[in-house]
Design a protein around this motif. Structure first.
Motif, PDB file in Angstrom:
ATOM      1  N   CYS A  71      39.264  30.468  37.741  1.00  0.00           N
ATOM      2  CA  CYS A  71      38.163  31.422  37.860  1.00  0.00           C
ATOM      3  C   CYS A  71      38.146  32.072  39.242  1.00  0.00           C
ATOM      4  O   CYS A  71      38.569  31.486  40.223  1.00  0.00           O
ATOM      5  CB  CYS A  71      36.824  30.730  37.606  1.00  0.00           C
ATOM      6  N   HIS A  72      37.639  33.290  39.300  1.00  0.00           N
ATOM      7  CA  HIS A  72      37.496  34.011  40.566  1.00  0.00           C
ATOM      8  C   HIS A  72      36.340  34.985  40.441  1.00  0.00           C
ATOM      9  O   HIS A  72      35.764  35.151  39.357  1.00  0.00           O
ATOM     10  CB  HIS A  72      38.793  34.722  40.928  1.00  0.00           C
ATOM     11  N   ASP A  73      36.027  35.613  41.576  1.00  0.00           N
ATOM     12  CA  ASP A  73      34.856  36.492  41.677  1.00  0.00           C
ATOM     13  C   ASP A  73      34.739  37.539  40.585  1.00  0.00           C
ATOM     14  O   ASP A  73      33.644  37.980  40.251  1.00  0.00           O
ATOM     15  CB  ASP A  73      34.895  37.262  43.009  1.00  0.00           C
ATOM     16  N   ASP A  74      35.857  38.008  40.086  1.00  0.00           N
ATOM     17  CA  ASP A  74      35.805  39.119  39.155  1.00  0.00           C
ATOM     18  C   ASP A  74      36.052  38.685  37.725  1.00  0.00           C
ATOM     19  O   ASP A  74      36.169  39.521  36.840  1.00  0.00           O
ATOM     20  CB  ASP A  74      36.822  40.188  39.569  1.00  0.00           C
ATOM     21  N   GLU A 115      33.047  30.102  40.739  1.00  0.00           N
ATOM     22  CA  GLU A 115      33.540  31.365  41.287  1.00  0.00           C
ATOM     23  C   GLU A 115      33.370  32.523  40.309  1.00  0.00           C
ATOM     24  O   GLU A 115      33.304  33.670  40.719  1.00  0.00           O
ATOM     25  CB  GLU A 115      35.032  31.240  41.641  1.00  0.00           C
ATOM     26  N   ARG A 117      31.984  35.168  37.336  1.00  0.00           N
ATOM     27  CA  ARG A 117      30.751  35.921  37.179  1.00  0.00           C
ATOM     28  C   ARG A 117      29.790  35.193  36.265  1.00  0.00           C
ATOM     29  O   ARG A 117      30.167  34.315  35.496  1.00  0.00           O
ATOM     30  CB  ARG A 117      31.068  37.328  36.665  1.00  0.00           C
ATOM     31  N   LYS A 118      28.514  35.551  36.392  1.00  0.00           N
ATOM     32  CA  LYS A 118      27.472  34.787  35.722  1.00  0.00           C
ATOM     33  C   LYS A 118      27.553  34.837  34.192  1.00  0.00           C
ATOM     34  O   LYS A 118      27.090  33.924  33.523  1.00  0.00           O
ATOM     35  CB  LYS A 118      26.099  35.284  36.173  1.00  0.00           C
ATOM     36  N   ASP A 119      28.097  35.879  33.638  1.00  0.00           N
ATOM     37  CA  ASP A 119      28.124  35.959  32.177  1.00  0.00           C
ATOM     38  C   ASP A 119      29.093  34.949  31.572  1.00  0.00           C
ATOM     39  O   ASP A 119      29.041  34.689  30.375  1.00  0.00           O
ATOM     40  CB  ASP A 119      28.444  37.376  31.702  1.00  0.00           C
TER      41      ASP A 119
ATOM     42  N   HIS B  72      22.596  37.841  30.181  1.00  0.00           N
ATOM     43  CA  HIS B  72      23.231  37.533  31.463  1.00  0.00           C
ATOM     44  C   HIS B  72      23.185  38.769  32.342  1.00  0.00           C
ATOM     45  O   HIS B  72      22.756  39.849  31.893  1.00  0.00           O
ATOM     46  CB  HIS B  72      24.669  37.058  31.258  1.00  0.00           C
ATOM     47  N   ASP B  73      23.640  38.593  33.581  1.00  0.00           N
ATOM     48  CA  ASP B  73      23.546  39.641  34.609  1.00  0.00           C
ATOM     49  C   ASP B  73      24.079  41.001  34.187  1.00  0.00           C
ATOM     50  O   ASP B  73      23.638  42.029  34.688  1.00  0.00           O
ATOM     51  CB  ASP B  73      24.365  39.227  35.853  1.00  0.00           C
ATOM     52  N   ASP B  74      25.068  41.006  33.330  1.00  0.00           N
ATOM     53  CA  ASP B  74      25.720  42.269  33.018  1.00  0.00           C
ATOM     54  C   ASP B  74      25.330  42.795  31.657  1.00  0.00           C
ATOM     55  O   ASP B  74      25.878  43.790  31.203  1.00  0.00           O
ATOM     56  CB  ASP B  74      27.234  42.104  33.103  1.00  0.00           C
TER      57      ASP B  74
ATOM     58  N   LYS F 118      39.095  38.457  46.367  1.00  0.00           N
ATOM     59  CA  LYS F 118      39.165  37.013  46.194  1.00  0.00           C
ATOM     60  C   LYS F 118      40.052  36.567  45.030  1.00  0.00           C
ATOM     61  O   LYS F 118      40.586  35.466  45.040  1.00  0.00           O
ATOM     62  CB  LYS F 118      37.756  36.442  45.994  1.00  0.00           C
ATOM     63  N   ASP F 119      40.213  37.385  44.026  1.00  0.00           N
ATOM     64  CA  ASP F 119      41.006  36.943  42.886  1.00  0.00           C
ATOM     65  C   ASP F 119      42.489  36.872  43.224  1.00  0.00           C
ATOM     66  O   ASP F 119      43.262  36.279  42.483  1.00  0.00           O
ATOM     67  CB  ASP F 119      40.764  37.836  41.661  1.00  0.00           C
ATOM     68  N   VAL F 122      43.423  33.299  43.923  1.00  0.00           N
ATOM     69  CA  VAL F 122      43.468  32.492  42.709  1.00  0.00           C
ATOM     70  C   VAL F 122      44.788  32.651  41.968  1.00  0.00           C
ATOM     71  O   VAL F 122      45.334  31.697  41.425  1.00  0.00           O
ATOM     72  CB  VAL F 122      42.268  32.865  41.813  1.00  0.00           C
TER      73      VAL F 122
END
Lengths: 273, 273, 273, 273, 273, 273
Positions: A71-74, A115, A117-119, B72-74, F118-119, F122
């Motif tokens: 997982c990562h930020d995007d 890391e 995204r919230k969804d 969720h957020d998006d 950031k990705d 990863v």
């Protein structure tokens, strides 16, 4: 009908051996019980404490295809479930790794889930309660997870913060295991085996790593991983002088601060003699 | 004419049983009265207090198809109403879950609505006043909700903050119910039934959970959900020692702090004996 | 030539009755005078003070097609004016609701305009001065508003803040009316008529609402809307005990704070006896 | 070859009259001299001080086609210069209003330029120095402005802030004029003419506006525009009582604060008698 | 094969004269030496100090095609290197100005480089060290700059801030020149030549500009550019009274503050007599 | 089948010489040992300390094709791994530089990795542990790195901050080397060789650079790179007076502050005599 064909599962033929794993607690028994009850699993622990390898080990032992997602930020829900792509002027659907694990059965492992995204957390909810379903809103499918499906996630508690954490509504869906570094003797054995350096030469390196781990939170952000000790041992086995190997593989990766670096070098000289 | 056909409602054939639900107050009667008057409903309560299962239970009991959306957020208004997709070079329209619930009749349930983007609340407004309409600006349609349409939303008040909340203009469109955990005896019965562990062995686990819930807001962010108690009981039923099951399924999911973990383990030993 | 045909105006056939509206001041006369002079109108007032219904009432009374747009954070000028869409490989233009109101004549009503993006205000400028034009830069058209075109906008002053407000250059283009709640007797009549509960039973509910409105800005963010009183009366008419109806329809929608909730319940008991 | 044809200039046939404009200083002579030397012009001034109408007046007087662009937060350079659009599977280029003004000659007027995105200022630079060119990087064209091309921009100094302002490198490319409200007698004449109310009835309204303008920066953000005075006079001419017209057209548009509103009403009563 | 043909270099035929440039220091000699050694050049200096014209002058003098890019907030690396566009259903590549300068040879000038996005600096790195290459990752090409390629960038140090600056790793790739305004006699000559006003009438305007430049950083953000003095002289030459020309072309462009404006007018009266 | 063919590796034919590199420590031996063990390498050091050239030198010496990626704020994982592009109406896949290095073998060098999104970190993880694999989720491929694949990254510790840094879980995957400037005599030799200026004339320039480097962190953000000294020497060799060359190539690139510039000029005069 799908112009872009379904992707086959990761080729198990190429590597049918079970990756070596040295347990430090009851994690193997617990994993098996969670698997027996199909409970979702959360692995917590610092960098290099062996979470990823443990998952690979258990997947191989239980004969489960493994779908790993770093997982990562995007990383968004669509990266896990799938997307529509244009192909020959037609819109076709391509499964993501989570959808594949649900369709084909297997262990889906989300590494460093905080890391993402919230969804992403939300898409896991209906798979991690008694429904065990994956609704694909974009294709209109409602996939029921087969008995051969299991989900595991991991994260490093040291990285959690106000912005990046797991909400209780997500956390409380997982049986959880804390990981820590290997005990001294087992770490020596592992490093020696992976680097080809004999145990006698490895022991002081492991002692140094254990000593440096006690400094975590003071001068250094994170303890020395077993991987770095393997690196140092490998360089020594390749002919690099021990002091240079320790500098390059253990001290430099820990800090950029000249003062801290000098302090760690001091510790190294004291421990290694 | 739509190359991507309308998605059929969630297959009711596969599961015609009414999901078990143990009420803790007047929520069932209130839901029925709200349904009788077609009033929108807002469910408030902590993680694991049974909101989602309550909605599934009531939808089955009233014979309403259920359209659940985990927010969720998006999540945006278009995720609820629908989108144009490219198909064979043509733009076609695909209904979202809210539009389907309006077209086909049924209960549309938006879980954790405060997580969604702000335009979601706006799309609900004309459906939650005396107009009961859904304007689809992108297709030029003005859908009137049928008598078989109802809307329910939920959120966890503990998660509200300055950025994420419901504006009064939205809140004041919903009849509201607060949820809390089950009373002791009912929780014991539910956990025993779901885990297969006998009630005598379940009782101390529920007592521990009830004890830990009193710590909410002090050391832990959220109380222990009934789900976690079911997990612990399931692991015990599968052969894991009780202490290990409690650690993995109750204590570890609550905290990452070593001190807090030690404190909770202390509480567990005291309660479980 | 447009593959996606122009959308017909909202079907007036289905509802030729004039929505009921109980005036609280000179707003009807003022609206008629503004219409006579084709002046743009701005309606200010709290949630549930009847702005939206007033606009529907006046549009029906004046025989004007009504184009309502509920504004939100992501609403942009293009959502009002129109867009190019792909259709059969061709780019075609689809009018937005503002453009339709200008082409076809009618009342365009932008609800909660401060929520919309900033470019929305700009697109209104040439329509709200003596030019009364709508330039569509993307199609190269310069539409002159017909005599049957009028524009009204609304917002809730309580929601304005540093980021969300109307610039003076926009505000000073509108004749403005402030809305407030109905006087006691009229509110009792309206609630009784809409809920089917007799006026004697409605009166204490209205008295409670009026009492709670005086707490606005102290413990609660916004006063009780007439809609919530109708909800409470409807639930009572459906057989729910009055105390439960008041809790679910009036107190719970106002707050999530246990202390505030207890205080409001106290007020309710005092007022309702 | 362009499937989407070049857009014709704004139809001058429909309105060949020169819009009325009452000058308050040397602005007409200065505009003519700037035009003679083809110098770019910057108009500064508060809301409703007549900048936009002045530009329309001068364009008509000088016989220049007028290309007006109302700037906003999302207006980018491409909105001014043009875009590639898909048409019949081909990419075609469509000129923006600035490019059209350069190709066809005419006055390009950017209203409220500080609202636009930063790349807009940059695209103006080569047009506002001795080069007088417009490079279109996306089409590879280098357009030289014809002698019939002129550029004017406007902004309201009251809205400038740290984030929104003109950099000196942009400001110093424009000859600048400050605008202010009309002198009393001229404003009375203008309002009377536009509203149809006789000058005797208009005079106290103008006196009120002039009185309220002195409060700018204290209780109100911006002074009363002449437009609002015209609104009030129009409503009175339509039969609305004067006090109600003043409230709706002058006081309500200035403030939402009850205390400020009461204060302004006080002033109105004092001035109007 | 490229359906969208390569764009020809800026048409040198239309303007083969060398733009006039009056040097204020050793900048011409330094430019020639940097060109001789193919060193990248950075021009620093305030608005209107002649950086852009200097570059045009040197490019013409050295016979180099000039590719000027005015940088802004949204300018990205792809705007410099090129993009894939859709053409007749095919993806074709269109060179950006930097790529053209490398392919065809010439001087690429990036004006106000600190305004551009951060990836722009990175794309310059391999062109500004001994490699002198431009890797085009999207086309797979590795372009070697020909001997006729040179790069120059400029920025205004007054605009640098924490968010917008050049990192040392970028700055240290450029030979740098600071620019300042012309000496008095040369500025008088330049203004007189460009405005057509005789030197005797220009001198007091230049004296005023020089006086106002000493106020920079106190009441005004930036000194008066020579361009503004030319504007004022041009307006006077066109018949505008001197005081009005100075107000419109020098004072108004410097400030919006009434007090500062009054102060500058005072200075103007004192200097001009 | 791929309409856009695989991109060939960087043409080694054009430059088969090994770039000159003057070592300042054990970095060459360490690189060779890391290569022998296929350990990932992290190069730390200030601007101009020779990291990029060192990598080019070692790649050439070891006969490895070199894939260099200069990282920046907008560089994402997809820029490294590859993308789907539209070609003739078909979606085709184009490898990114990292994927190419894995497929074809070679050294992949990510310069300034902390600048990337950031990705990116990863995507490196599975390539930098014992798995040495690159999963391409979008094509469904699982590439195993060949023995001829190695990865190196670099960053400047001076630029790290709270937002931009390497997480320990990434850092601990790399053997690390710190770089610093060359010793005096070696730097003189390198500058003389690259500029063509004799060593006697170069020595005072190097002494000045070494003196200015001691001011880092006080008045200047970063020390003088060897590249700037080469620039100064080149300009002198081209005939520019030494003082002017030092100003343009050493002092101006270091600062924009007049006071600092004056101070540095003072130092220069003192050192150069």
């Amino acid at each position: 009908m799908n112009a872009i064909p379904r992707l086959p599962a990761m080729p198990p033929a190429a590597d049918t051996t079970i990756p070596a794993y040295t347990a430090s607690g009851n994690e193997r028994f617990l994993f098996e019980k969670a698997w027996e009850k199909r409970l979702p699993l959360l692995l917590k622990g610092p960098t290099g404490s062996g979470k990823t390898r443990f998952v690979a080990h258990m997947a191989a032992k239980l004969g489960l295809p493994l779908f790993t997602v770093a997982c990562h930020d995007d990383l968004s829900a669509a990266d896990l479930t799938g997307r529509h792509l244009l192909k020959g002027g037609e819109t076709v659907w391509v499964d993501g790794p989570l959808t594949r694990a649900v369709r084909e059965g297997g262990l889906c492992y989300l590494d460093e889930i905080v890391e993402a995204r919230k969804d992403v957390a939300v898409v896991l909810h209906p798979l991690t309660d008694d429904r065990r379903i994956l609704p694909l809103e974009r294709t209109g499918e409602l996939l029921a997870a087969p008995p051969s499906f299991m989900i595991a996630v991991s994260y490093n508690p040291a990285y959690q913060n106000l912005l990046k954490n797991l909400k209780p509504s997500t956390r409380q869906r997982f049986v959880s295991i804390s990981f820590d570094f290997l005990p001294r003797e087992r770490e020596i054995a592992v490093v020696s085996q992976e680097s080809g350096l004999d145990e006698g030469a490895v022991a002081p390196l492991v002692d140094l790593a254990r000593r440096l781990r006690t400094l975590k939170g003071q001068d250094i952000e994170e303890g020395v991983s077993t991987r770095l000790v393997v690196y140092a041992a490998s360089l020594i086995a390749a002919g690099l002088p021990r002091a240079e190997a320790v500098t390059a593989a253990i001290i430099e990766p820990l800090t950029d601060e000249p003062e801290v670096r000098a302090g760690l070098a001091e510790v190294a000289r004291a421990v290694l003699g």
